[in-house]
Motif scaffolding. Sequence first.
Motif, PDB file in Angstrom:
ATOM      1  N   UNK A 253     -36.557  -0.916 -23.351  1.00 19.19           N
ATOM      2  CA  UNK A 253     -37.009  -1.399 -22.040  1.00 19.19           C
ATOM      3  C   UNK A 253     -35.826  -1.708 -21.136  1.00 19.19           C
ATOM      4  N   UNK A 254     -34.789  -2.288 -21.708  1.00 25.83           N
ATOM      5  CA  UNK A 254     -33.609  -2.618 -20.909  1.00 25.83           C
ATOM      6  C   UNK A 254     -32.905  -1.350 -20.430  1.00 25.83           C
ATOM      7  N   UNK A 255     -32.758  -0.381 -21.309  1.00 22.00           N
ATOM      8  CA  UNK A 255     -32.083   0.859 -20.940  1.00 22.00           C
ATOM      9  C   UNK A 255     -32.821   1.601 -19.837  1.00 22.00           C
ATOM     10  N   UNK A 256     -34.134   1.519 -19.830  1.00 24.07           N
ATOM     11  CA  UNK A 256     -34.909   2.209 -18.796  1.00 24.07           C
ATOM     12  C   UNK A 256     -34.683   1.627 -17.400  1.00 24.07           C
ATOM     13  N   UNK A 257     -34.198   0.396 -17.352  1.00 26.49           N
ATOM     14  CA  UNK A 257     -33.931  -0.232 -16.067  1.00 26.49           C
ATOM     15  C   UNK A 257     -32.641   0.287 -15.432  1.00 26.49           C
ATOM     16  N   UNK A 258     -31.716   0.791 -16.239  1.00 24.63           N
ATOM     17  CA  UNK A 258     -30.397   1.158 -15.731  1.00 24.63           C
ATOM     18  C   UNK A 258     -30.453   2.163 -14.576  1.00 24.63           C
ATOM     19  N   UNK A 259     -31.092   3.332 -14.751  1.00 24.98           N
ATOM     20  CA  UNK A 259     -31.094   4.300 -13.639  1.00 24.98           C
ATOM     21  C   UNK A 259     -31.939   3.859 -12.452  1.00 24.98           C
TER      22      UNK A 259
END
Length: 375
Positions: A253-259
């Motif tokens: 979930x956190x990684x999906x926020x990056x872009x």
Amino acid sequence: MVNSLLSAGPDSLTNSLSASSPGIGDEEDDYGDGSILGLTEKQNRTLMFITIIESSLSFTGSLIIIMSYLSFRKLRKFSLRLVFWLSVSDLGNCISYFLGDPKVGWLCTGQAMIMSLFELSSVLWTTVIALTLFRLIVMQKTSSHLMPKFLLYCFGLPFICMFLPLFTNSYGDTGAWCWIETPQENEDEDDDASMTKALLNEGTMWRILLFYLPLWIAIAFNSVVYIVVTNTLARVARTQASETRPKYLKMIRRLRMYPLILVFCWMGATVNRIQNVIYPDKPIYNLYLFQVSTRSLQGVLNAIVYGLNNHVMGEWATLMAGCLKEKGESGTTEEGSSDGDEDEEAGIFDEGGHDDNGDRGGGHENDMKKSLLSK
């Protein structure tokens, strides 16, 4: 200075920053002298006020990350080193907006050059972070040895690009700040002629080539990389025990926020610039509001999503507890801060536990797997 400007409100803010500019504070609905936007001075003041407020938030967030990295030796891992340089770029960009609207002269050119350097640099650092995660999670390779190349790519390339608009004298006042200017409106030209002039203008080409094209290439690259990375983590999560699986899901979930940060911050600016090209003499104030309301938040969002994890906040909590308690109690607090649930998000791309002082842990690849899969 910034605090006094912020407490003064939008009208006083612009008067303070641009007192030497003719036309400021005359008629509220007069077009700003030297402005190519076709917006009123009141509208320009509002845009500048929003920019200063949000830049202050981004400045604070970036400064916290920078101070955390420099203050706490335990945080000087490769992962936070990348976030540190990202925050340096965001901090430099915030400083450029604090200059207000110089309109003309060397200060205007300086603001435009600083903005060009650090805005592009910030975008490029997000691609480096994405690449590092891809190499670590998908390729099972480390990237700390690539740091000199990363620095050259993220600062050297924007530094060269920063000088290119000088050759066509394309830096100038763009309304509420100075950047790469585009053609002035001409009442004798029809819409087609104005659009053609805007498309063929050096300023428009520099805007596209030096920022908006790299921006959206970076967004596309980051999106593809994070899709691959999160899919890889999802496959690994399915093989883990039920008590470990939630940690993977939280990481995903956190990684999906990056872009999404770049998309959120720059969608408004992109739409507005496209409108500027199609109808250069018909600016839409609401699009400028959309642009400034999201763009200047990039620094604080980067700080929150990339940098403010449990490790960073734990170090600050330990420091504050040590200031409030006796020395013995603070030692107990510090000892306890590293126990229990280690950060599930920090160390996503920590590599072997070596810091900026050259200390290395053994078993580089094993440490990497532990950092990624055992949390």
